[in-house]
Design a protein around this motif. Structure first.
Motif, PDB file in Angstrom:
ATOM      1  N   VAL A 241       0.752  -1.309   0.133  1.00  0.00           N
ATOM      2  CA  VAL A 241      -0.090   0.215  -0.092  1.00  0.00           C
ATOM      3  C   VAL A 241       0.743   1.317  -0.025  1.00  0.00           C
ATOM      4  CG1 VAL A 241      -1.912   1.237   1.401  1.00  0.00           C
ATOM      5  CG2 VAL A 241      -2.065  -1.158   1.043  1.00  0.00           C
ATOM      6  N   ALA A 242       1.760   1.133   0.805  1.00  0.00           N
ATOM      7  CA  ALA A 242       2.725   2.319   0.914  1.00  0.00           C
ATOM      8  C   ALA A 242       3.444   3.059  -0.504  1.00  0.00           C
ATOM      9  CB  ALA A 242       3.908   2.268   1.970  1.00  0.00           C
ATOM     10  N   ARG A 243       3.632   1.331  -1.126  1.00  0.00           N
ATOM     11  CA  ARG A 243       4.517   1.727  -2.459  1.00  0.00           C
ATOM     12  C   ARG A 243       3.383   1.985  -3.479  1.00  0.00           C
ATOM     13  NH1 ARG A 243       6.881  -3.312  -1.370  1.00  0.00           N
ATOM     14  NH2 ARG A 243       5.721  -4.205  -3.015  1.00  0.00           N
ATOM     15  N   GLY A 244       2.262   1.591  -3.413  1.00  0.00           N
ATOM     16  CA  GLY A 244       1.175   2.007  -4.234  1.00  0.00           C
ATOM     17  C   GLY A 244       1.488   0.778  -5.426  1.00  0.00           C
ATOM     18  N   SER A 245       1.805  -0.212  -5.074  1.00  0.00           N
ATOM     19  CA  SER A 245       1.996  -1.546  -6.079  1.00  0.00           C
ATOM     20  C   SER A 245       2.149  -2.854  -5.349  1.00  0.00           C
ATOM     21  CB  SER A 245       2.918  -1.261  -6.960  1.00  0.00           C
ATOM     22  OG  SER A 245       4.607  -1.280  -6.460  1.00  0.00           O
ATOM     23  N   GLY A 246       1.830  -3.778  -5.794  1.00  0.00           N
ATOM     24  CA  GLY A 246       1.849  -5.171  -5.229  1.00  0.00           C
ATOM     25  C   GLY A 246       0.841  -6.056  -5.858  1.00  0.00           C
ATOM     26  N   GLY A 247       0.969  -7.335  -5.623  1.00  0.00           N
ATOM     27  CA  GLY A 247      -0.044  -8.466  -6.250  1.00  0.00           C
ATOM     28  C   GLY A 247       0.040  -9.573  -5.376  1.00  0.00           C
ATOM     29  N   ILE A 248      -1.342  -9.900  -4.615  1.00  0.00           N
ATOM     30  CA  ILE A 248      -1.599 -10.971  -3.811  1.00  0.00           C
ATOM     31  C   ILE A 248      -2.394 -11.755  -4.432  1.00  0.00           C
ATOM     32  CG2 ILE A 248      -2.631 -11.756  -1.543  1.00  0.00           C
ATOM     33  CD1 ILE A 248      -1.909  -8.875  -0.423  1.00  0.00           C
ATOM     34  N   LEU A 249      -1.931 -13.037  -4.652  1.00  0.00           N
ATOM     35  CA  LEU A 249      -2.928 -14.213  -5.236  1.00  0.00           C
ATOM     36  C   LEU A 249      -3.413 -15.152  -4.166  1.00  0.00           C
ATOM     37  CD1 LEU A 249      -3.823 -15.652  -7.687  1.00  0.00           C
ATOM     38  CD2 LEU A 249      -1.719 -16.977  -7.727  1.00  0.00           C
ATOM     39  N   MET A 250      -4.726 -15.167  -3.850  1.00  0.00           N
ATOM     40  CA  MET A 250      -4.927 -16.173  -2.894  1.00  0.00           C
ATOM     41  C   MET A 250      -5.654 -17.394  -3.552  1.00  0.00           C
ATOM     42  SD  MET A 250      -4.980 -14.538   0.312  1.00  0.00           S
ATOM     43  CE  MET A 250      -5.418 -12.878   0.730  1.00  0.00           C
ATOM     44  N   VAL A 251      -5.052 -18.543  -2.996  1.00  0.00           N
ATOM     45  CA  VAL A 251      -5.679 -19.958  -3.640  1.00  0.00           C
ATOM     46  C   VAL A 251      -6.845 -20.410  -2.574  1.00  0.00           C
ATOM     47  CG1 VAL A 251      -5.128 -22.142  -4.293  1.00  0.00           C
ATOM     48  CG2 VAL A 251      -3.612 -20.302  -4.636  1.00  0.00           C
ATOM     49  N   GLY A 252      -8.047 -20.062  -3.010  1.00  0.00           N
ATOM     50  CA  GLY A 252      -9.313 -20.514  -2.264  1.00  0.00           C
ATOM     51  C   GLY A 252      -9.665 -21.708  -2.936  1.00  0.00           C
ATOM     52  N   SER A 253     -11.137 -21.843  -3.225  1.00  0.00           N
ATOM     53  CA  SER A 253     -11.568 -23.091  -3.822  1.00  0.00           C
ATOM     54  C   SER A 253     -12.971 -22.588  -4.155  1.00  0.00           C
ATOM     55  CB  SER A 253     -11.399 -24.158  -2.971  1.00  0.00           C
ATOM     56  OG  SER A 253     -11.862 -25.544  -3.364  1.00  0.00           O
ATOM     57  N   ALA A 254     -13.402 -23.409  -4.959  1.00  0.00           N
ATOM     58  CA  ALA A 254     -14.931 -23.482  -5.295  1.00  0.00           C
ATOM     59  C   ALA A 254     -15.701 -24.144  -4.104  1.00  0.00           C
ATOM     60  CB  ALA A 254     -15.205 -24.121  -6.481  1.00  0.00           C
ATOM     61  N   ALA A 255     -14.766 -25.085  -3.356  1.00  0.00           N
ATOM     62  CA  ALA A 255     -15.470 -25.589  -2.130  1.00  0.00           C
ATOM     63  C   ALA A 255     -15.796 -24.689  -1.121  1.00  0.00           C
ATOM     64  CB  ALA A 255     -14.701 -26.507  -1.534  1.00  0.00           C
ATOM     65  N   GLY A 256     -15.216 -23.464  -1.175  1.00  0.00           N
ATOM     66  CA  GLY A 256     -15.456 -22.375  -0.069  1.00  0.00           C
ATOM     67  C   GLY A 256     -16.692 -21.724  -0.248  1.00  0.00           C
ATOM     68  N   ASN A 257     -17.604 -22.207  -1.292  1.00  0.00           N
ATOM     69  CA  ASN A 257     -18.766 -21.482  -1.727  1.00  0.00           C
ATOM     70  C   ASN A 257     -20.221 -22.396  -1.198  1.00  0.00           C
ATOM     71  OD1 ASN A 257     -17.308 -19.693  -3.336  1.00  0.00           O
ATOM     72  ND2 ASN A 257     -17.590 -20.840  -5.034  1.00  0.00           N
ATOM     73  N   MET A 258     -19.828 -23.469  -0.865  1.00  0.00           N
ATOM     74  CA  MET A 258     -21.127 -24.215  -0.023  1.00  0.00           C
ATOM     75  C   MET A 258     -20.821 -24.856   0.895  1.00  0.00           C
ATOM     76  SD  MET A 258     -21.186 -26.853  -2.896  1.00  0.00           S
ATOM     77  CE  MET A 258     -20.880 -26.057  -4.428  1.00  0.00           C
ATOM     78  N   PRO A 259     -21.769 -25.657   1.729  1.00  0.00           N
ATOM     79  CA  PRO A 259     -21.461 -26.358   2.880  1.00  0.00           C
ATOM     80  C   PRO A 259     -21.003 -27.696   2.137  1.00  0.00           C
ATOM     81  CG  PRO A 259     -23.644 -26.160   2.499  1.00  0.00           C
ATOM     82  CD  PRO A 259     -23.060 -25.046   1.707  1.00  0.00           C
ATOM     83  N   ILE A 260     -20.113 -28.378   2.779  1.00  0.00           N
ATOM     84  CA  ILE A 260     -19.699 -29.891   2.019  1.00  0.00           C
ATOM     85  C   ILE A 260     -19.457 -30.829   3.418  1.00  0.00           C
ATOM     86  CG2 ILE A 260     -17.827 -31.118   0.751  1.00  0.00           C
ATOM     87  CD1 ILE A 260     -17.340 -28.606  -0.722  1.00  0.00           C
ATOM     88  N   PRO A 261     -20.547 -31.518   3.541  1.00  0.00           N
ATOM     89  CA  PRO A 261     -20.237 -32.495   4.736  1.00  0.00           C
ATOM     90  C   PRO A 261     -19.348 -33.421   4.348  1.00  0.00           C
ATOM     91  CG  PRO A 261     -22.579 -32.312   4.097  1.00  0.00           C
ATOM     92  CD  PRO A 261     -21.820 -31.466   3.261  1.00  0.00           C
ATOM     93  N   ASN A 262     -18.324 -33.832   5.106  1.00  0.00           N
ATOM     94  CA  ASN A 262     -17.339 -34.707   4.883  1.00  0.00           C
ATOM     95  C   ASN A 262     -15.990 -34.218   4.457  1.00  0.00           C
ATOM     96  OD1 ASN A 262     -18.662 -37.211   5.903  1.00  0.00           O
ATOM     97  ND2 ASN A 262     -19.939 -37.056   4.296  1.00  0.00           N
TER      98      ASN A 262
END
Length: 271
Positions: free
Chosen positions: A135-156
């Protein structure tokens, strides 16, 4: 608003990749090095990282540093974050993660807690360590590896799905905070990914249950992810299965989806 590119590769800057010893993480390391970025490679397996670092130096003539760190160890993460906060970090790829299958009551409680520390706490801590300088530099990149699994409840697959729900929401919320400050935040929500198709005798239960056409190559996913980060896209969802899960998670009644998906994941646990 016109998106600014993520920082160009420089001799002093480093791109950090967690979980760089295999899969998407290793592919991201190769793709970043091919684009001229010097790297800090993070994973538990220091021997694999040293081999990878040597190959990257030879092939792409970039600097490659190794940090053999267990990101489920809070004390070790604190040390790493302290270092990264003082370094010039141009790109952070929060890729490391683990998953478990089966009913939570049947799973090892210590491993479930370690999964939360790795998939959630480490992602949060590493982001907090490098974000202020970006933020101080005004540049940067953050890639977050989430998942489609995080969009719904998944028993087990409950702990994993919950941790990825955190990553998904944190990523897209953070993006809204820093979009005007030159920092790119992109969420990768992949489906099944592998480096190569295994021989029949080496196939895991997941390999056997998921048809070949639904798999994506880790190298292709890495390139798609970095392209999306360059263009400051909110989310990249490679593959038919991950797109279907994203749609199902967003529009299908959870009381209907959860039992269906849970049955599939129970079979993975049984395997």
């Amino acid at each position: 608003m016109t998106a600014m590119p993520i920082p160009s590769a420089t001799p002093s800057a480093r791109a950090v990749v967690t979980g760089a010893s295999s899969g998407i993480g290793m592919a991201l390391a190769w793709a970043l090095a091919a684009r001229g970025h010097s790297l800090i490679l993070v994973a538990r397996r220091g021997d694999i990282l040293e081999d990878l670092a040597a190959q990257l130096r030879t092939t792409h003539h970039v600097a490659a540093e190794v940090r053999a760190v267990d990101l489920s160890d809070a004390a070790a993460v604190e040390v790493l974050c302290g270092e990264l906060a003082e370094r010039e970090i141009s790109v952070l790829c929060n890729n490391a993660g683990i998953a478990t299958f089966g009913a939570v009551s049947d799973l090892d409680a210590d491993y479930e807690r370690a999964q939360v520390r790795l998939n959630v706490n480490a992602v949060h801590d590493l982001t907090l360590a490098v974000l202020p300088q970006m933020v101080a530099r005004g540049s940067g990149g953050i890639l977050m590896v989430g998942s489609a699994a995080g969009n719904m409840p998944i028993p087990n697959n409950a702990t994993y799905a919950a941790t990825k729900a955190f990553v998904n929401t944190f990523s897209e919320s953070l993006r809204g905070e820093v979009a005007a400050q030159g920092v790119h935040v992109t969420l990768l929500a992949p489906g099944p990914v592998r480096t190569e198709t295994p021989a029949a005798e080496d196939a895991s239960i997941v390999d056997r249950m998921v048809p070949d056409f639904l798999w994506h190559s880790s190298a292709k996913v890495a390139e798609m992810s970095l392209d999306a980060l360059e263009h400051n896209k909110m989310r990249v969802v490679p593959g038919t299965l991950s797109k279907a899960m994203s749609v199902a998670g967003g529009y299908s009644p959870r009381a209907i989806v959860a039992p269906i998906v849970g049955t599939f994941y129970r079979k993975l646990g049984d395997g």
